[in-house]
Design an enzyme around this catalytic site. Structure first.
Site, mmCIF file in Angstrom:
data_model
loop_
_atom_site.group_PDB
_atom_site.id
_atom_site.type_symbol
_atom_site.label_atom_id
_atom_site.label_comp_id
_atom_site.label_asym_id
_atom_site.label_seq_id
_atom_site.Cartn_x
_atom_site.Cartn_y
_atom_site.Cartn_z
ATOM 1 N N ASP A 99 0.826 -1.212 0.000
ATOM 2 C CA ASP A 99 0.000 0.000 0.000
ATOM 3 C C ASP A 99 0.861 1.263 0.000
ATOM 4 O O ASP A 99 0.676 2.152 -0.812
ATOM 5 C CB ASP A 99 -0.981 0.012 1.198
ATOM 6 C CG ASP A 99 -0.299 -0.260 2.545
ATOM 7 O OD1 ASP A 99 0.937 -0.467 2.587
ATOM 8 O OD2 ASP A 99 -1.004 -0.259 3.575
ATOM 9 N N ASP A 102 6.847 3.932 3.410
ATOM 10 C CA ASP A 102 7.022 5.052 4.335
ATOM 11 C C ASP A 102 8.498 5.089 4.742
ATOM 12 O O ASP A 102 9.336 5.603 4.004
ATOM 13 C CB ASP A 102 6.064 4.840 5.510
ATOM 14 C CG ASP A 102 6.026 5.997 6.483
ATOM 15 O OD1 ASP A 102 6.285 7.131 6.074
ATOM 16 O OD2 ASP A 102 5.720 5.762 7.672
HETATM 17 P P1 IMP Z 1 7.346 1.394 6.542
HETATM 18 O O1 IMP Z 1 7.966 0.126 7.023
HETATM 19 O O2 IMP Z 1 7.628 2.530 7.450
HETATM 20 O O3 IMP Z 1 7.681 1.718 5.099
HETATM 21 O O4 IMP Z 1 5.801 1.238 6.695
HETATM 22 C C1 IMP Z 1 5.058 0.533 5.833
HETATM 23 C C2 IMP Z 1 3.724 0.175 6.435
HETATM 24 O O5 IMP Z 1 3.311 1.115 7.418
HETATM 25 C C3 IMP Z 1 2.691 0.199 5.357
HETATM 26 O O6 IMP Z 1 2.491 -1.074 4.838
HETATM 27 C C4 IMP Z 1 1.473 0.728 6.042
HETATM 28 O O7 IMP Z 1 0.686 -0.349 6.473
HETATM 29 C C5 IMP Z 1 1.960 1.471 7.250
HETATM 30 N N1 IMP Z 1 1.866 2.941 7.035
HETATM 31 C C6 IMP Z 1 2.853 3.820 6.742
HETATM 32 N N2 IMP Z 1 2.397 5.072 6.625
HETATM 33 C C7 IMP Z 1 1.069 4.993 6.845
HETATM 34 C C8 IMP Z 1 0.012 5.967 6.857
HETATM 35 O O8 IMP Z 1 0.169 7.179 6.628
HETATM 36 N N3 IMP Z 1 -1.237 5.483 7.134
HETATM 37 C C9 IMP Z 1 -1.484 4.165 7.384
HETATM 38 N N4 IMP Z 1 -0.530 3.232 7.369
HETATM 39 C C10 IMP Z 1 0.731 3.632 7.116
HETATM 40 MG MG MG Z 2 0.667 -2.260 5.998
#
Ligand code: IMP
Ligand code: MG
Length: 178
Positions: A99, A102
């Site tokens: 999705d 981040d």
């Molecule tokens: P990362 O490991 O920080 O890249 O985070 C990835 C996961 O965090 C994604 O698969 C999302 O499920 C969740 N995530 C990151 N940012 C958001 C946001 O703004 N809203 C909701 N879920 C988020």
């Molecule tokens: Mg997720």
């Protein structure tokens, strides 16, 4: 539910046309192949359902689960991967479907995990990208939209397991998560 929304960032129509474009790119890049789409649960379920219908190829669809967030709006930095993989990955053209990228910590961990199974190729497709938050050295091969710094929900994305069923992508009122 709608009272909690601060602003709609990507409408249903805008998402639909972007997903169509992404499906067309994948279709043209994977001619002659039958890619294995692996959706990262749970956030990608809606995106993958729509994207798969825009890919005009024979393809295999599977899921893995990964979570790093728990119930907080800020990444905890540790990734839990559902490791019960009951399907073949070696020799396949794999596209990980996520999705949102981040910090990138989740996808970096998953990429390493999947690469360990010896796929013949491995790409990443993310509907949303927050490049300013990146901690891990990772970028998606297919990206739908760059999105603002706000915490966002809808179209599969949750806050504490809610709001996934919104048909659009929206920011939440900050008092709800800060
Ligand atoms: P990362 O490991 O920080 O890249 O985070 C990835 C996961 O965090 C994604 O698969 C999302 O499920 C969740 N995530 C990151 N940012 C958001 C946001 O703004 N809203 C909701 N879920 C988020
Ligand atoms: Mg997720």
């Amino acid at each position: 539910m709608k009272d909690d929304i601060k602003e709609i960032i990507f409408t249903e129509e805008v998402i639909r046309s972007k997903v169509k474009e992404m499906g067309a790119s994948i279709t043209s890049d994977y001619q002659g192949s039958s890619p294995l789409l692996i959706g990262v649960l749970k956030g990608s379920f809606m995106f993958l359902a729509d994207l798969a219908r825009c890919i005009d190829l024979s393809c295999e669809i599977r899921f893995v689960s990964a979570s790093s967030y728990g119930f907080a709006a800020v990444s905890s930095g540790s990734v839990k991967i559902g490791k019960d993989i009951d399907f073949e990955m070696s020799g396949k053209d794999i596209i990980l479907i996520e999705d949102i990228l981040d910090t990138g910590v989740t996808l970096a961990a998953l990429r390493e995990f999947v690469a360990g199974f010896g796929p013949s190729s491995l790409k990443i497709c993310a509907l949303l990208d927050k490049p300013s938050h990146r901690k891990a050295d990772i970028n998606a091969d297919y990206v739908g939209f760059a999105c603002p710094d706000d915490f966002i929900v809808g179209y599969g994305l949750d806050f504490a397991e809610h709001y996934r069923n919104l048909p659009y992508i929206a920011s939440l009122k900050p008092e709800l998560y800060s």
